[in-house]
Enzyme design. Structure first.
Site, PDB file in Angstrom:
ATOM      1  N   HIS A   1     151.567 -17.393 -10.343  1.00 28.23           N
ATOM      2  CA  HIS A   1     151.108 -17.916  -9.052  1.00 28.23           C
ATOM      3  C   HIS A   1     149.997 -18.919  -9.353  1.00 28.23           C
ATOM      4  CE1 HIS A   1     152.652 -13.904  -7.350  1.00 28.23           C
ATOM      5  NE2 HIS A   1     153.537 -14.851  -7.068  1.00 28.23           N
TER       6      HIS A   1
ATOM      7  N   GLU B   1     146.035 -18.315  -8.777  1.00 33.38           N
ATOM      8  CA  GLU B   1     145.395 -17.100  -9.290  1.00 33.38           C
ATOM      9  C   GLU B   1     144.745 -17.478 -10.620  1.00 33.38           C
ATOM     10  OE1 GLU B   1     148.328 -13.978  -9.164  1.00 33.38           O
ATOM     11  OE2 GLU B   1     148.648 -14.243  -7.013  1.00 33.38           O
TER      12      GLU B   1
ATOM     13  N   HIS C   1     147.718 -11.684 -13.173  1.00 35.24           N
ATOM     14  CA  HIS C   1     147.626 -11.988 -11.742  1.00 35.24           C
ATOM     15  C   HIS C   1     146.241 -11.650 -11.198  1.00 35.24           C
ATOM     16  CE1 HIS C   1     151.929 -12.750 -10.819  1.00 35.24           C
ATOM     17  NE2 HIS C   1     152.112 -11.998 -11.892  1.00 35.24           N
TER      18      HIS C   1
ATOM     19  N   GLU D   1     146.831  -6.930 -12.506  1.00 33.81           N
ATOM     20  CA  GLU D   1     146.485  -7.418 -11.165  1.00 33.81           C
ATOM     21  C   GLU D   1     145.015  -7.114 -10.945  1.00 33.81           C
ATOM     22  OE1 GLU D   1     147.356  -9.524  -8.197  1.00 33.81           O
ATOM     23  OE2 GLU D   1     149.223  -8.383  -8.381  1.00 33.81           O
TER      24      GLU D   1
END
EC number: 3.5.1.114
Length: 319
Positions: free
Chosen positions: A21, A24, A116, A178
């Site tokens: 992404h 990010e 992420h 994450e």
């Protein structure tokens, strides 16, 4: 429990992907750094390859250009006939599948670590497909033991019968990091440093495995999705309220029936009407507004991870 086979050979082909992404920023800037200075990813038994996964989205500081890349690694996208009208991320997913896969083939990379950030208060979250991923579960346990102060919650995203769709699924083994909360398009030094340290520890674990370390069986606690909850909306589809202050930032905390979950613009509270306790995650995640998700409901469960025996040394060549 039916588990995936434990690797019986050293993991030689390893990749660390950032910018899946494009907004990010921890993974984006770590990948960019390692592309110019890859020595940090070197270990005695392997050298990890850094990959900037979505360069077009990264250059525009956007999550994606046409389609969420981290939802694109399914057979329908990867195996369909290419056309000039394909979304950019579909074309890019096929390129990454050729680079790191092909998915579900013997030629695929041994391990992919995908980086992420989230705007939600997820702390340090370890994302894997399922509890059947024995190598990934041992890696998660190793991170929990190394960093007890980080909690390192384990989120298993794949539902029964569902095809895996994220980037690290192209490899034989994979894991997603994450880290949050971090705003989109913003680089925070503390989260950047934490991610860098975690990546190093992941690579150190692979090195331990390659060098013949055995890992015993253990009990693990994890979270798996059971549903999603959208924001309250008007007839026109606009928001009619927002996440309640008593729910905001309480990712992985128990949500009891009758607790407030939304604060309506009219002033009233909407309460959780479920029949059992759930554990919300990705609460008020910025990227999920377009997906109609205010938070993901999960259940917490415990399972046994079998032992991962030491690799058998390869026989010495005859003299």
């Amino acid at each position: 429990m039916c588990s995936l086979p434990v690797p019986r050979e050293p993991l030689r082909r390893v990749a660390v992907t950032g910018g899946t992404h494009g907004n990010e920023m921890s993974g984006v800037y770590l990948a960019r750094h390692w592309l110019h200075a890859p020595a940090e990813l070197q270990r005695a038994s392997f050298s990890a390859v850094p990959v900037l996964a979505n360069p077009a989205a990264t250059s525009g500081c956007r999550r994606y250009v046409d389609h969420d890349l981290n939802r694109t690694f399914t057979s329908s996208f990867l195996n369909s006939r290419p056309t000039p009208d394909d979304p950019y991320e579909v074309t890019r997913a096929r390129e990454l599948n050729q680079l790191l896969g092909p998915k579900a083939s013997g030629r695929a990379f041994d391990f992919v670590l995908d980086l992420h950030n989230t705007t939600a208060n997820m702390g340090t979250c370890l994302i894997a497909k399922s509890s059947h991923e024995v190598f990934a579960m041992h890696l998660c346990r190793h991170l929990q033991l190394q960093y007890p102060e980080l909690s390192c919650q384990v989120f298993l995203y794949q539902r029964s019968g569902e095809e895996s769709y994220n980037l690290d699924s192209v490899a034989k083994n994979g894991l997603g990091l994450e880290l949050g909360p971090q705003p989109q398009g913003v680089l925070r030094a503390d989260i950047f440093s934490r991610m860098r340290t975690l990546v190093a520890t992941v690579l150190d674990f692979i090195e331990l495995f390659n060098q013949g370390t055995a890992f015993p069986a253990f009990e693990m606690e994890a979270y798996r999705p059971v549903g999603v909850v959208d924001f309250p909306r008007t007839e026109a589809g606009n928001l009619a309220g927002t996440v309640h202050p008593q729910l905001q930032d309480r990712d992985f905390q128990p949500l009891q029936p009758g607790a407030p979950i939304f604060q309506m613009f009219s002033g009233e509270d909407l309460l959780y009407e479920g029949e059992s306790t759930v554990y919300p995650v990705f609460i008020n995640e910025a990227a999920y507004y377009e997906k109609g998700v205010a938070f993901v409901q999960t259940e917490k469960f415990t399972f046994t991870v079998p032992a991962m025996p030491a690799l058998t040394p390869a026989p010495s060549p005859a003299s």
